[in-house]
Each structure stands twice: as C-alpha cells, then as structure tokens.
Design a protein around this motif. Structure first.
Motif, PDB file in Angstrom:
ATOM      1  N   LYS A 131       0.840  -1.208   0.000  1.00 30.38           N
ATOM      2  CA  LYS A 131       0.000   0.000   0.000  1.00 30.38           C
ATOM      3  C   LYS A 131       0.874   1.257   0.000  1.00 30.38           C
ATOM      4  O   LYS A 131       0.610   2.218  -0.732  1.00 30.38           O
ATOM      5  N   HIS A 205     -11.320  -0.261   3.981  1.00 33.33           N
ATOM      6  CA  HIS A 205     -12.302  -0.579   2.942  1.00 33.33           C
ATOM      7  C   HIS A 205     -11.672  -0.504   1.570  1.00 33.33           C
ATOM      8  O   HIS A 205     -12.344  -0.681   0.563  1.00 33.33           O
ATOM      9  N   LYS A 210     -10.449  -0.574  -5.671  1.00 30.67           N
ATOM     10  CA  LYS A 210     -10.911   0.757  -5.274  1.00 30.67           C
ATOM     11  C   LYS A 210      -9.777   1.770  -5.357  1.00 30.67           C
ATOM     12  O   LYS A 210      -9.988   2.933  -5.697  1.00 30.67           O
TER      13      LYS A 210
HETATM   14  N1  UDP Z   1     -15.248   5.285   3.638  1.00 32.06           N
HETATM   15  C1  UDP Z   1     -16.454   5.677   3.065  1.00 32.06           C
HETATM   16  N2  UDP Z   1     -16.899   5.002   1.969  1.00 32.06           N
HETATM   17  C2  UDP Z   1     -16.221   3.951   1.415  1.00 32.06           C
HETATM   18  C3  UDP Z   1     -14.980   3.600   1.984  1.00 32.06           C
HETATM   19  C4  UDP Z   1     -14.530   4.284   3.093  1.00 32.06           C
HETATM   20  O1  UDP Z   1     -17.098   6.598   3.541  1.00 32.06           O
HETATM   21  O2  UDP Z   1     -16.699   3.382   0.418  1.00 32.06           O
HETATM   22  C5  UDP Z   1     -14.765   6.006   4.826  1.00 32.06           C
HETATM   23  C6  UDP Z   1     -14.375   5.117   5.989  1.00 32.06           C
HETATM   24  O3  UDP Z   1     -15.477   4.831   6.830  1.00 32.06           O
HETATM   25  C7  UDP Z   1     -13.315   5.968   6.688  1.00 32.06           C
HETATM   26  C8  UDP Z   1     -12.664   6.703   5.538  1.00 32.06           C
HETATM   27  O4  UDP Z   1     -13.579   6.676   4.458  1.00 32.06           O
HETATM   28  O5  UDP Z   1     -13.894   6.907   7.575  1.00 32.06           O
HETATM   29  C9  UDP Z   1     -11.338   6.068   5.119  1.00 32.06           C
HETATM   30  O6  UDP Z   1     -11.558   4.704   4.799  1.00 32.06           O
HETATM   31  P1  UDP Z   1     -10.539   3.544   5.261  1.00 32.06           P
HETATM   32  O7  UDP Z   1     -10.170   3.750   6.688  1.00 32.06           O
HETATM   33  O8  UDP Z   1     -11.126   2.230   4.889  1.00 32.06           O
HETATM   34  O9  UDP Z   1      -9.281   3.857   4.326  1.00 32.06           O
HETATM   35  P2  UDP Z   1      -7.726   3.742   4.691  1.00 32.06           P
HETATM   36  O10 UDP Z   1      -7.525   4.571   5.938  1.00 32.06           O
HETATM   37  O11 UDP Z   1      -7.439   2.310   4.915  1.00 32.06           O
HETATM   38  O12 UDP Z   1      -7.032   4.318   3.501  1.00 32.06           O
END
Ligand code: UDP
Ligand code: MG
Length: 311
Positions: A131, A205, A210
């Motif tokens: 990542k 997510h 994505k």
């Molecule tokens: N989120 C959202 N819709 C989505 C995917 C993520 O609103 O389809 C929100 C999630 O709840 C979080 C933020 O976006 O508050 C960042 O997502 P995530 O933590 O999964 O991403 P990462 O931090 O792993 O990049």
C-alpha cells in the motif's frame, strides 16, 4: 455562526464512531467556539446508521446524512463539504487514523493565515509495504503527469478555509479526487506532520480495485496527457521513419548498401503507423477539448480583490 465543521465519511464504522465522538468532542469543546460534526453515512450495512442517529439525538452539534447506498468516500466528502457551514472545514476519517489533536494544530495554522492545511503522514502504522509503495508511486506519477503540486504523503485529512471549500464546490465534475482538486484550486497551503496510527477498530475498505479507481479519478480529470500521447508518439515515429528512409536512399545511391525489400518495410510501416497515430491524436485533442468544456471548471479562481468596492 458555526466556526468549525468536522466532516466525517463513515462506511461500516459501527465500532469506531462512539470512540471518534468521545475523542473529538472534548478537544473541539476546549476551543470555546461553535462547531458541528457532520457524519456522512455512506450506505453502511452495519449499525452505523443507528449509532449516528443516537449521537445526533443526544447532541445537536452532530449532523448526519445517510446515503441511499454506498457511493464511495469521495462522494461522502463532497456531501460533507456541501453541507458544512463552518469558516474552517476539517475532513477526518471515522477510524481515528487522523488524530483529533492534529486537527487542533491545523486550526492553529489556519489562524496564522493558511487556507489549506494538509495532514502529512510521517509514519504509517498498520499499512502494508504494498500500500505504501503504490501510494508513493501514485503521487510521483500524478505529480509528473498532471504538473500539479499534489501534497505527498497526505490523504484527505485536511483543513479547508471557507473560500477553498467554495472554490472546490465550483468544480462540477463527476469523477473527483478531493486531494487533487485541492491542489488545483491553489491558495496558501501548508502541512502539519503526524504519525498515522492503526485503525481503532475494523478493517480498511480500500481494496486494490478501489485504489485503482481512486488513482484514475486523480489522474484523468487533471491531465490531457493520456489523450495527446498518441500524437506525440506519431510525430516521433514519423520523424524516425523519414530519417530511416532518407538514410536508406543515400546509402543505396552511394552504392554502399542495397537492402532487400524487408528492410524498406521498416520506414514504410513506421510512416503508415505514424499517420494513423497522428490522425488518432488529432481526434483525441478534440475529445480533450470537449472534455474540458463538459467538465466546466472555473477558468480561474480569484483569491482576493482590492479597490473594487462600489462607492
Ligand atoms: N469510507 C467511506 N466510503 C467507502 C470507503 C470508506 O465513507 O466506500 C470512509 C471510511 O469509513 C473511513 C474513511 O472513508 O472513515 C477512510 O476509509 P478507510 O479507513 O477504509 O481507508 P484507509 O484509511 O485504509 O485508507
Ligand atoms: Mg482508515
């Protein structure tokens, strides 16, 4: 008047939301200024909706939008920006990976006069090598191909001044990556550094698919390079074919070399391909112009005006 708006996209965050609320409200309360927290429930399938409704019931500063289905984090952020009333708007993830105390440092920078404050990640716990590597590649590539000052090592954890929010909302395009739009609008930008902790609960997510979609939304609306590339390639190939052809003619005339039919095929096929690429490229330039018209971004953004007041 509301001074600060915190906007929080939330998708299946039932385990994080109460913790988020408990961490953010005392800090924001300490500022002694009016604030709101706007949660955008991005079509969650767990208890997120109920938890947010309960929070909104208990605390009127909590505002909630529930999407009819999952539209994605970028759509949720857009909704937050649209609904926010604050003079400064701070976008934060619901999983506490964006530490609330860093938001206070952002506010300090805003008070110093900065219009955008990026949260810049120094260390990133709980993220795989893959990542981190793909994210770094994305930033390098996007900066190069779009020529934009995309802030490295920062996601969507940022503070925006009201005028920046308004500028971003004037960009009407469908495919959007907020951090790329933030780079595009300009204004006075700075960053605060922080160590990014692991998620407080749940899992990321972001699947590879994505992430690719996100990268596309960052690159394609911000450059016409992908469309103008064939014409550049066609011109290069055309020039090389002509040089090759002239060299063959000169060598043959000087009795130095007489290549067989196969050798002459190279510049001939090269020239034909060049013609096709240039034609395709010209059509692409037209497409790029139509895209810009459809995208309908503002032609410029004024940061400040002087002496324009009517008497
Ligand atoms: N989120 C959202 N819709 C989505 C995917 C993520 O609103 O389809 C929100 C999630 O709840 C979080 C933020 O976006 O508050 C960042 O997502 P995530 O933590 O999964 O991403 P990462 O931090 O792993 O990049
Ligand atoms: Mg996260």
């Amino acid at each position: 008047m509301v001074k600060y708006s915190i906007i929080v996209p939330a998708y299946n965050e039932e385990k994080s939301l109460q913790l988020f609320y408990d961490a953010v409200t005392p800090l924001m309360g300490g500022l002694q200024e009016e604030y709101e927290i706007i949660f955008v429930n991005d079509g969650s399938r767990d208890a997120t909706k109920q938890i947010l409704n309960d929070l909104a019931e208990k605390d009127k500063r909590v505002k909630v939008c529930h999407f009819s289905r999952n539209f994605g984090q970028q759509a949720a952020l857009l909704c937050g920006l649209q609904e926010a009333c604050g003079q400064a708007v701070i976008a934060m993830d619901a999983d506490l990976q964006d530490p609330p105390e860093v938001a206070l440092q952002m506010i300090e920078k805003w008070k110093e006069g900065f219009d955008v404050v990026h949260g810049k990640r120094k260390k990133r716990k709980g993220e795989t090598f893959f990542k981190k590597a793909t994210a770094s590649l994305f930033y390098k590539f996007t900066r190069k191909i779009t020529g934009m000052e995309l802030q490295r090592d920062s996601g969507d954890f940022k503070l925006y001044d009201r005028k920046v929010v308004d500028a971003i909302l004037s960009m009407n395009e469908h495919d959007r990556l907020l951090r790329a739009q933030t780079a595009w609008v300009g204004f006075k930008q700075t960053c605060v550094e922080f160590d990014r902790p692991e998620r407080v609960a749940g899992e990321t997510h972001y699947t590879l698919k994505k992430m690719v979609k996100l990268a596309e939304s960052g690159i394609f609306p911000n450059t016409d390079y992908t469309l103008t590339f064939p014409i550049k390639l066609g011109v290069l190939l055309g020039v090389l074919s002509v040089i090759c052809f002239i060299t063959f003619v000169v060598l043959t005339c000087c009795d130095v070399w007489f290549g067989g039919l196969t050798a002459w095929l190279f510049p001939t096929v090269g020239a034909l391909c060049a013609v096709i690429l240039v034609c395709q490229g010209m059509a692409n330039i037209h497409t790029a112009m139509i895209y810009k018209e459809v995208q309908n971004r503002p032609k410029y953004i004024i940061e400040e005006k002087r002496n324009f007041d009517k008497e």
